[in-house]
Design a protein around this motif. Structure first.
Motif, short mmCIF file in Angstrom:
data_model
loop_
_atom_site.label_atom_id
_atom_site.label_comp_id
_atom_site.label_asym_id
_atom_site.label_seq_id
_atom_site.Cartn_x
_atom_site.Cartn_y
_atom_site.Cartn_z
N LYS A 62 0.83 -1.21 0.00
CA LYS A 62 0.00 0.00 0.00
C LYS A 62 0.86 1.25 0.00
O LYS A 62 0.52 2.25 -0.65
N GLU A 63 1.98 1.22 0.73
CA GLU A 63 2.86 2.38 0.77
C GLU A 63 3.50 2.61 -0.60
O GLU A 63 3.60 3.75 -1.07
N SER A 65 2.29 1.84 -3.49
CA SER A 65 1.28 2.33 -4.43
C SER A 65 1.08 3.83 -4.31
O SER A 65 0.68 4.49 -5.27
N GLN A 66 1.37 4.38 -3.13
CA GLN A 66 1.23 5.82 -2.92
C GLN A 66 2.21 6.61 -3.79
O GLN A 66 1.99 7.79 -4.04
N PHE A 67 3.27 5.95 -4.22
CA PHE A 67 4.27 6.61 -5.07
C PHE A 67 3.98 6.37 -6.55
O PHE A 67 4.83 6.61 -7.41
N GLY A 68 2.78 5.88 -6.84
CA GLY A 68 2.38 5.68 -8.22
C GLY A 68 2.97 4.45 -8.86
O GLY A 68 2.99 4.34 -10.10
N GLN A 152 -9.16 -2.34 0.78
CA GLN A 152 -8.08 -1.36 0.88
C GLN A 152 -7.08 -1.51 -0.26
O GLN A 152 -6.61 -0.51 -0.83
N ASP A 155 -8.65 -0.04 -3.30
CA ASP A 155 -8.65 1.43 -3.22
C ASP A 155 -7.28 2.00 -3.59
O ASP A 155 -7.18 3.07 -4.20
N LYS A 156 -6.22 1.28 -3.21
CA LYS A 156 -4.86 1.74 -3.50
C LYS A 156 -4.38 1.29 -4.88
O LYS A 156 -3.22 1.53 -5.23
N LYS A 385 6.70 -0.33 5.52
CA LYS A 385 6.55 1.06 5.09
C LYS A 385 7.92 1.70 4.83
O LYS A 385 8.10 2.41 3.83
N ARG A 389 9.36 3.23 1.20
CA ARG A 389 9.82 4.62 1.09
C ARG A 389 11.26 4.70 0.60
O ARG A 389 11.62 5.62 -0.13
N GLY A 393 10.55 6.31 -2.56
CA GLY A 393 10.31 7.66 -2.06
C GLY A 393 11.55 8.44 -1.70
O GLY A 393 11.46 9.45 -1.00
#
Length: 531
Positions: A62-63, A65-68, A152, A155-156, A385, A389, A393
């Protein structure tokens, strides 16, 4: 993308209604991937593939996916030897922390009902417990969490496949499901995250009848009917927690231990935990090993065991025999040797460095499957996480495994953070260690006239300057809540002098930590008297 409607911020509790709602919201088979379904029409390249849908793997996916990034999760649970199956979320959600804590709470409520009479409540009618009601409620809640994890991920925009993953080579994952169907995916950015599940380790083939008639904690939490008179074999926290709540629910529970209880924890505290359990109805067979399990003509299980010191044998009958002798990493099915990933030959766990990197630079491992890491859900989540990152990230932060707090949810809870007294002594020498301690009585125990002989606090400090706190150990009600608060201070390098300047909240059990002043070295009575 919208999620199913929520009730007061939570997923609807009725699973049938939840399923119907989600089918309306997410029509068509392409939305939720099923066993054997390909990774997409030729689109089988991913930036990150997570093998294993446990807490760490899900957090990492999930983390990322936050970075595309394009992310996939493979998770497939082999049934236990007794056929128990469960859904997405890993050990903690399905057969660990969550069902354990709920059943522990049920047992605590039974004790509170007995206390209630002394507090003036009329509970004169016989108090009894119905296992099936508890089991159904716990299992329904776990199922709601399984579905919540799937929602979840969707959603991600993380692809979820109910498939079992293994390596074809260092850059390709093969995924297999039921019916011998299989697919494969290529990790285009050469990043593969392993968070494979950890399976129950019976390791009891030499014990006649062990696998045939025994169950594990995986099965206990999913039993429809009461286990009845139960023998729990093992001295781990899983063993003690399960035996503790079984006793609290009014069942006959016995713990068989080959060696010491709670290995790896402070042994003085471990002894206090087992002393309390023994005084409150749990039977202990110490320094014993089972030799055979046989089913009797009337359906019960006759267990024979041997005493280590005398060599004598004894036997008794039980309705259920539960093995709680540890869990083994499920690494053999991953085909790690093909990818070049090294493991510890003795434990089977994957070897990683401080960056969670395996022996192959683009393959990482987190969670219980890694060598030398605490087998705790919060550490796996945090590590997952941090890894995502660092990979996507531009972060350089490493997971810090020092001073991780934890709690054993036995009838009288034991929470701790930092070093045990034994470890601190070995590391710094007894002459450089100061131990402050106290036996105390929780206020709520007084009117109820509860025995509090094992309610105990111990603070291990360095004997220099302001005395940095190396470890804090607490046995008593709500131990997890108490230790969680103090864990921040100890993580930040709190000292004994700072603790003594902290004003406690009166009257609470946690307050007693801020009043510790008797040292073991002094030999003075550490029993707390008065306010």
């Amino acid at each position: 993308m919208r999620t199913p409607p929520r009730t007061k911020g939570r997923l609807p509790y009725n699973m049938a209604a939840l399923w119907r709602t989600c089918r309306r919201r997410f029509p068509g088979p392409s939305r939720l991937c099923r066993t054997g379904r390909a990774f997409g029409s030729g689109e089988n390249e991913y930036d990150l593939v997570v093998v294993g849908g446990g807490s760490g793997g899900l957090a990492c996916a999930k983390e990322a996916s936050q970075f595309g990034k394009k992310v996939a999760v493979l998770d497939y649970v082999d049934p236990s030897p007794k056929g128990t199956k469960w859904g997405l979320g890993g050990t903690c959600v399905n057969v660990g922390c969550i069902p354990k804590k709920l059943m522990h709470q049920a047992a605590l409520l039974g004790g509170l009902l007995k206390d209630a009479q002394r507090y003036g409540w009329n509970t004169s009618h016989p108090i009894s417990h119905d296992w099936s009601t508890l089991a159904k409620a716990v299992q329904n809640y776990v199922k709601s969490l399984n579905w919540g994890h799937r929602v979840q991920l969707q959603d991600k925009r993380v692809k979820y496949f109910n498939l079992k993953g293994c390596f074809l080579d260092a850059h390709t994952i093969r995924a297999v499901g039921k019916g011998s169907k299989e697919v494969s995916c290529l990790v285009s950015h050469q990043v593969i995250c392993l968070s494979a599940s950890v399976g129950s380790n019976l390791g009891l083939r030499i014990i006649s009848g062990a696998r045939e008639y025994g169950i594990t904690s995986d099965d206990l939490f999913w039993l429809k009917k009461s286990p009845g008179k139960t023998l729990v074999v093992g001295a781990s926290y899983v063993s003690l927690e399960c035996a503790g709540f079984l006793t609290g629910l009014g069942l006959d529970a016995t713990v068989m231990m080959r060696s010491i209880p709670l290995r790896g924890f402070d042994q003085q505290m471990a002894s206090l935990v087992t002393d309390y359990m023994e005084a409150h109805g749990t039977r202990f067979l110490k320094k014993c090993s089972p030799t055979k399990v046989k089913k009797t003509d009337h359906g019960r299980l006759r267990v024979t065991w041997k005493f280590a010191e005398s060599g004598k044998e004894k036997s008794d009958e039980f309705d259920t025999v539960m093995w709680a002798v540890g869990r083994a990493p499920d690494t053999k099915t991953l085909n790690l040797e093909v990818a070049g990933v090294k493991t510890n030959a003795e434990t089977g766990k994957i070897l990683v460095d401080a960056r969670e990197t395996t022996s192959v630079p683009h393959i990482y491992a987190i969670g219980d499957i890694t060598e030398g890491r605490p087998e705790l859900t919060p550490t796996a989540i945090a590590a997952g996480k941090c890894l995502a990152r660092r990979l996507f990230g531009q972060s350089a932060e490493l997971m810090d495994y020092d001073n991780v707090p934890t709690t054993v949810f036995t009838p009288l809870e034991y929470g701790c953070v930092g070093l045990s007294e034994e470890t601190a002594t070995d590391r710094f020498g007894s002459e450089n260690i100061e131990v402050y301690h106290a036996f105390y009585k929780p206020l709520e125990f007084t009117v109820a006239e509860r025995e509090a002989a094992q309610c105990y606090i111990k603070m291990v400090c360095l004997r220099q300057e302001e005395q940095r706190i190396l470890g804090l150990h607490f046995i008593g009600p709500n131990a997890g809540e108490v230790i969680q608060g103090f864990a921040l201070g100890i993580k930040c390098g709190a000292t004994y002098s700072q603790m003594m300047k902290t004003v406690g909240i009166h009257p609470t059990c946690a307050e007693e930590v801020t009043k510790l002043h008797i040292t073991k070295r002094s030999g003075a009575d550490p029993t707390v008297t008065g306010c």
